[in-house]
Scaffold this active site. Sequence first.
Site, PDB file in Angstrom:
ATOM      1  N   ASP A 176       0.908  -1.076   0.189  1.00 43.80           N
ATOM      2  CA  ASP A 176      -0.442  -0.012   0.004  1.00 43.80           C
ATOM      3  C   ASP A 176       0.726   1.629   0.191  1.00 43.80           C
ATOM      4  O   ASP A 176       1.453   1.660   1.360  1.00 43.80           O
ATOM      5  CB  ASP A 176      -0.879  -0.256   1.340  1.00 43.80           C
ATOM      6  CG  ASP A 176      -1.386   1.102   1.546  1.00 43.80           C
ATOM      7  OD1 ASP A 176      -1.508   2.436   1.265  1.00 43.80           O
ATOM      8  OD2 ASP A 176      -2.807   1.265   1.395  1.00 43.80           O
ATOM      9  N   HIS A 177       1.339   1.828  -1.086  1.00 43.39           N
ATOM     10  CA  HIS A 177       1.954   2.565  -1.127  1.00 43.39           C
ATOM     11  C   HIS A 177       2.452   3.606  -0.648  1.00 43.39           C
ATOM     12  O   HIS A 177       2.998   4.610  -0.265  1.00 43.39           O
ATOM     13  CB  HIS A 177       2.464   3.177  -2.988  1.00 43.39           C
ATOM     14  CG  HIS A 177       1.914   4.209  -3.510  1.00 43.39           C
ATOM     15  ND1 HIS A 177      -0.194   3.812  -3.179  1.00 43.39           N
ATOM     16  CD2 HIS A 177       1.556   5.604  -3.114  1.00 43.39           C
ATOM     17  CE1 HIS A 177      -0.648   5.449  -4.048  1.00 43.39           C
ATOM     18  NE2 HIS A 177       0.084   6.492  -3.811  1.00 43.39           N
ATOM     19  N   GLU A 189      -8.331  14.014  -4.892  1.00 42.08           N
ATOM     20  CA  GLU A 189      -7.284  14.309  -6.451  1.00 42.08           C
ATOM     21  C   GLU A 189      -7.717  15.212  -7.044  1.00 42.08           C
ATOM     22  O   GLU A 189      -9.509  15.117  -7.889  1.00 42.08           O
ATOM     23  CB  GLU A 189      -7.441  12.050  -6.732  1.00 42.08           C
ATOM     24  CG  GLU A 189      -6.344  11.822  -6.252  1.00 42.08           C
ATOM     25  CD  GLU A 189      -6.216  10.404  -6.272  1.00 42.08           C
ATOM     26  OE1 GLU A 189      -5.893   9.913  -6.828  1.00 42.08           O
ATOM     27  OE2 GLU A 189      -7.006   9.626  -6.751  1.00 42.08           O
ATOM     28  N   HIS A 214      -6.013   2.484   1.425  1.00 37.61           N
ATOM     29  CA  HIS A 214      -5.108   3.931   2.108  1.00 37.61           C
ATOM     30  C   HIS A 214      -5.943   4.836   2.568  1.00 37.61           C
ATOM     31  O   HIS A 214      -5.632   4.752   3.873  1.00 37.61           O
ATOM     32  CB  HIS A 214      -5.329   5.125   0.945  1.00 37.61           C
ATOM     33  CG  HIS A 214      -4.442   4.424  -0.866  1.00 37.61           C
ATOM     34  ND1 HIS A 214      -3.441   3.576  -0.236  1.00 37.61           N
ATOM     35  CD2 HIS A 214      -4.405   4.408  -2.172  1.00 37.61           C
ATOM     36  CE1 HIS A 214      -3.002   3.179  -1.420  1.00 37.61           C
ATOM     37  NE2 HIS A 214      -3.482   3.726  -2.399  1.00 37.61           N
TER      38      HIS A 214
HETATM   39  P1  NDP Z   1      -0.554  -1.193 -17.376  1.00 30.41           P
HETATM   40  O1  NDP Z   1      -1.512  -1.927 -17.543  1.00 30.41           O
HETATM   41  O2  NDP Z   1      -1.176   0.254 -17.352  1.00 30.41           O
HETATM   42  O3  NDP Z   1       0.318  -2.152 -17.263  1.00 30.41           O
HETATM   43  C1  NDP Z   1       0.090  -3.600 -17.497  1.00 30.41           C
HETATM   44  C2  NDP Z   1       1.869  -4.209 -17.308  1.00 30.41           C
HETATM   45  O4  NDP Z   1       1.452  -5.384 -17.531  1.00 30.41           O
HETATM   46  C3  NDP Z   1       1.956  -3.745 -18.641  1.00 30.41           C
HETATM   47  O5  NDP Z   1       3.564  -3.522 -19.022  1.00 30.41           O
HETATM   48  C4  NDP Z   1       1.791  -4.891 -19.463  1.00 30.41           C
HETATM   49  O6  NDP Z   1       2.635  -5.188 -20.689  1.00 30.41           O
HETATM   50  C5  NDP Z   1       2.344  -6.251 -18.921  1.00 30.41           C
HETATM   51  N1  NDP Z   1       1.761  -7.138 -18.913  1.00 30.41           N
HETATM   52  C6  NDP Z   1      -0.042  -7.370 -19.309  1.00 30.41           C
HETATM   53  N2  NDP Z   1       0.030  -8.635 -19.525  1.00 30.41           N
HETATM   54  C7  NDP Z   1       0.796  -9.468 -19.469  1.00 30.41           C
HETATM   55  C8  NDP Z   1       0.980 -10.743 -20.066  1.00 30.41           C
HETATM   56  N3  NDP Z   1       0.741 -11.706 -20.463  1.00 30.41           N
HETATM   57  N4  NDP Z   1       2.645 -11.027 -20.172  1.00 30.41           N
HETATM   58  C9  NDP Z   1       3.432 -10.296 -19.820  1.00 30.41           C
HETATM   59  N5  NDP Z   1       3.301  -9.146 -19.066  1.00 30.41           N
HETATM   60  C10 NDP Z   1       2.128  -8.303 -19.317  1.00 30.41           C
HETATM   61  O7  NDP Z   1      -1.017  -1.875 -15.644  1.00 30.41           O
HETATM   62  P2  NDP Z   1      -0.547  -0.365 -14.413  1.00 30.41           P
HETATM   63  O8  NDP Z   1       0.374  -0.105 -14.463  1.00 30.41           O
HETATM   64  O9  NDP Z   1      -1.125   1.179 -14.020  1.00 30.41           O
HETATM   65  O10 NDP Z   1      -0.965  -1.138 -12.856  1.00 30.41           O
HETATM   66  C11 NDP Z   1      -0.260  -2.112 -12.531  1.00 30.41           C
HETATM   67  C12 NDP Z   1      -0.552  -2.827 -11.339  1.00 30.41           C
HETATM   68  O11 NDP Z   1      -0.402  -2.564 -10.123  1.00 30.41           O
HETATM   69  C13 NDP Z   1      -2.017  -3.440 -10.737  1.00 30.41           C
HETATM   70  O12 NDP Z   1      -1.897  -3.702 -10.296  1.00 30.41           O
HETATM   71  C14 NDP Z   1      -2.589  -1.998 -10.777  1.00 30.41           C
HETATM   72  O13 NDP Z   1      -3.404  -2.014  -9.955  1.00 30.41           O
HETATM   73  C15 NDP Z   1      -1.738  -1.521  -9.251  1.00 30.41           C
HETATM   74  N6  NDP Z   1      -2.175   0.241  -9.091  1.00 30.41           N
HETATM   75  C16 NDP Z   1      -1.274   0.527 -10.263  1.00 30.41           C
HETATM   76  C17 NDP Z   1      -1.770   2.280 -10.218  1.00 30.41           C
HETATM   77  C18 NDP Z   1      -1.074   3.398 -10.787  1.00 30.41           C
HETATM   78  O14 NDP Z   1      -1.165   3.881 -10.774  1.00 30.41           O
HETATM   79  N7  NDP Z   1      -1.167   2.315 -12.435  1.00 30.41           N
HETATM   80  C19 NDP Z   1      -1.274   3.070  -8.281  1.00 30.41           C
HETATM   81  C20 NDP Z   1      -2.250   1.798  -7.700  1.00 30.41           C
HETATM   82  C21 NDP Z   1      -1.967   0.520  -7.642  1.00 30.41           C
HETATM   83  P3  NDP Z   1       2.646  -5.990 -22.445  1.00 30.41           P
HETATM   84  O15 NDP Z   1       1.178  -5.200 -22.798  1.00 30.41           O
HETATM   85  O16 NDP Z   1       3.248  -5.020 -23.115  1.00 30.41           O
HETATM   86  O17 NDP Z   1       2.519  -7.443 -21.516  1.00 30.41           O
HETATM   87  C1  BG6 Z   2      -4.007   4.512  -6.694  1.00 36.48           C
HETATM   88  C2  BG6 Z   2      -4.638   4.292  -7.367  1.00 36.48           C
HETATM   89  O1  BG6 Z   2      -3.213   3.187  -5.595  1.00 36.48           O
HETATM   90  O2  BG6 Z   2      -2.986   6.038  -5.447  1.00 36.48           O
HETATM   91  C3  BG6 Z   2      -4.867   5.960  -7.718  1.00 36.48           C
HETATM   92  O3  BG6 Z   2      -5.117   3.897  -7.243  1.00 36.48           O
HETATM   93  C4  BG6 Z   2      -4.810   6.928  -6.921  1.00 36.48           C
HETATM   94  O4  BG6 Z   2      -6.892   5.503  -8.763  1.00 36.48           O
HETATM   95  C5  BG6 Z   2      -3.300   6.924  -6.480  1.00 36.48           C
HETATM   96  O5  BG6 Z   2      -4.586   8.208  -8.032  1.00 36.48           O
HETATM   97  C6  BG6 Z   2      -2.984   7.724  -6.041  1.00 36.48           C
HETATM   98  O6  BG6 Z   2      -1.798   8.400  -4.995  1.00 36.48           O
HETATM   99  P1  BG6 Z   2      -0.948   9.117  -4.447  1.00 36.48           P
HETATM  100  O7  BG6 Z   2       0.283   8.586  -4.006  1.00 36.48           O
HETATM  101  O8  BG6 Z   2      -0.970  10.259  -5.656  1.00 36.48           O
HETATM  102  O9  BG6 Z   2      -1.527   9.925  -3.891  1.00 36.48           O
END
Ligand code: NDP
Ligand code: BG6
Length: 494
Positions: free
Chosen positions: A183-184, A222, A246
């Site tokens: 949980d960041h 946000e 959070h």
């Molecule tokens: P994205 O959809 O942007 O990224 C997903 C990644 O997974 C890509 O690098 C994709 O690359 C890869 N991927 C998908 N399918 C496969 C596969 N079959 N094999 C290998 N690689 C795969 O997601 P996010 O970065 O937004 O989120 C990632 C995680 O972090 C999630 O669990 C999300 O809930 C969590 N999270 C995200 C936050 C954010 O701000 N983005 C905040 C807090 C939590 P490719 O398609 O090339 O395979």
């Molecule tokens: C993430 C949520 O965990 O926290 C996002 O998935 C949200 O929806 C983010 O925007 C908020 O984090 P911060 O650090 O920007 O307050």
Amino acid sequence: MITSTDIAGSPVEPFDFVLFGGSGDLSMRKLLPALYFRHCANQLPADGRIICAARQELDTDGFRALMDAESKIHIDEKDFMEDHWLSFIERVHYLRIDVTVQSDYEKLKSMLAGREEHVRVFYLSVAPSLFNKITEGVNAAGLITPLSRVALEKPLGRDEASADVINDELAAVFKESQIFRIDHYLGKEAVQNLMALRFGNSLFEPLWRNERISDVQITIAESLGVDTRGRFYDQTGALRDMVQNHLLQLLVILAMEPPVSVDPDAVRDEKIKVLRALKPLVGRDAIENTVRGQYKAGAYDEGTVPGYLENEDIPNDSTTETFVALKAEIGSWRWEGVPFYLRTGKRLEKKQTEIIINFKKVPHSIFETADGLNEPNQLIIRLQPEEKIRMRVYVKAWGDAITLQPVHLNLDFNDVFQKRRMIAYERLIVDVLRGNPVLFMRRDEVSAAWAWVDPIQQAWEHFQVEPKAYRAGSMGPSAASNLIHRDGFAWYEE
Ligand code: NDP
Ligand code: BG6
């Protein structure tokens, strides 16, 4: 400008950091910049490799170019040093893998061969539906060594039952001590400072209870919308995305009893007691004590923004909430009778995370106040965007009569710490590399948080509670104000 000794920490052991989802949004925006900062601080040993894994057809040079285009821009210009960036990306390697295809793990196996004595981190920055595929995949390929750890992004599941399934699957291949549930917010300096404030000062403890506190408010506002995360967000909503983790973590840190030490389990044992003491919000109670909202188009200084339903990835009849406000109560000697009002939302007026502790009024006031109001003392803890602590106290107003006037005792952390504060993921990643679990959620914490949140979600579904519309740029639907007004309080707005 940072220097290489800025916010230094002792170097970590040689490692392989396998970043599944290395090309994704989170990696580019947060994880790779965090690793860059730790590289600049000389905390990463020469033999520390970052292996970014995804399906996209790239080689290592192509991936480094992608980082140049998509990750570098998330490092503040004043903190960016080209020579450090160039030496940092030398650590980064790309692995093309489909994590659902077992034979693809052979490529990872050959990259890791001969490095079994190194710390090995499998960081799962992918959709939760892939967590199990990856843990099974690395296990079947024989890649889990005694020094291996797995780090998982939230949300862990979408309810208690699905979190249990994920946790069981994890437990089948990793020991609990090898599992780091992220949980960041727990990695934020400002959140750790809450613990320091409460347990490093004797001043607050006698006041920190229902005899002295009337209500507590926690807001994570946000200004951004869901943007490119529409598909994920529409399946999730603000309750699962922000409240289950959070907001509840902030509440728990504010409300927990003093732990006997900073030992990870001592802290987490106290935190879970608060989660278990939260009074359940079930059925009608959940409806009466919660507000769901969804943003419509609205205006900011920079211009107008479209509503949630106008996002191309969102079905135009979606009823997913982008805002939640709720009243929580803790059944304990310390907190009985003190409401905790929580709210969070996308596309609110500004980005701000703030905790307000309203103290009780003096039992018998002998003074007039200059403004005719007699607001009680108030502690305002701003966690972001800037870190500040303000305390409203009364002093005698200028003039003949003994009339009171409120003033603020201000502590602005920028005045105290000139250096850059670490971003949350820097600390978390280093703690995973070191194997220190204090800032991560234990399995029972995750379950207890879901156990409290699930009945709210179920009540919304059962009673078909539609989200209330609010204008982007506002502070949410008016029902959120009513929720708190009916108890005689008001949201703190600056
Ligand atoms: P994205 O959809 O942007 O990224 C997903 C990644 O997974 C890509 O690098 C994709 O690359 C890869 N991927 C998908 N399918 C496969 C596969 N079959 N094999 C290998 N690689 C795969 O997601 P996010 O970065 O937004 O989120 C990632 C995680 O972090 C999630 O669990 C999300 O809930 C969590 N999270 C995200 C936050 C954010 O701000 N983005 C905040 C807090 C939590 P490719 O398609 O090339 O395979
Ligand atoms: C993430 C949520 O965990 O926290 C996002 O998935 C949200 O929806 C983010 O925007 C908020 O984090 P911060 O650090 O920007 O307050």
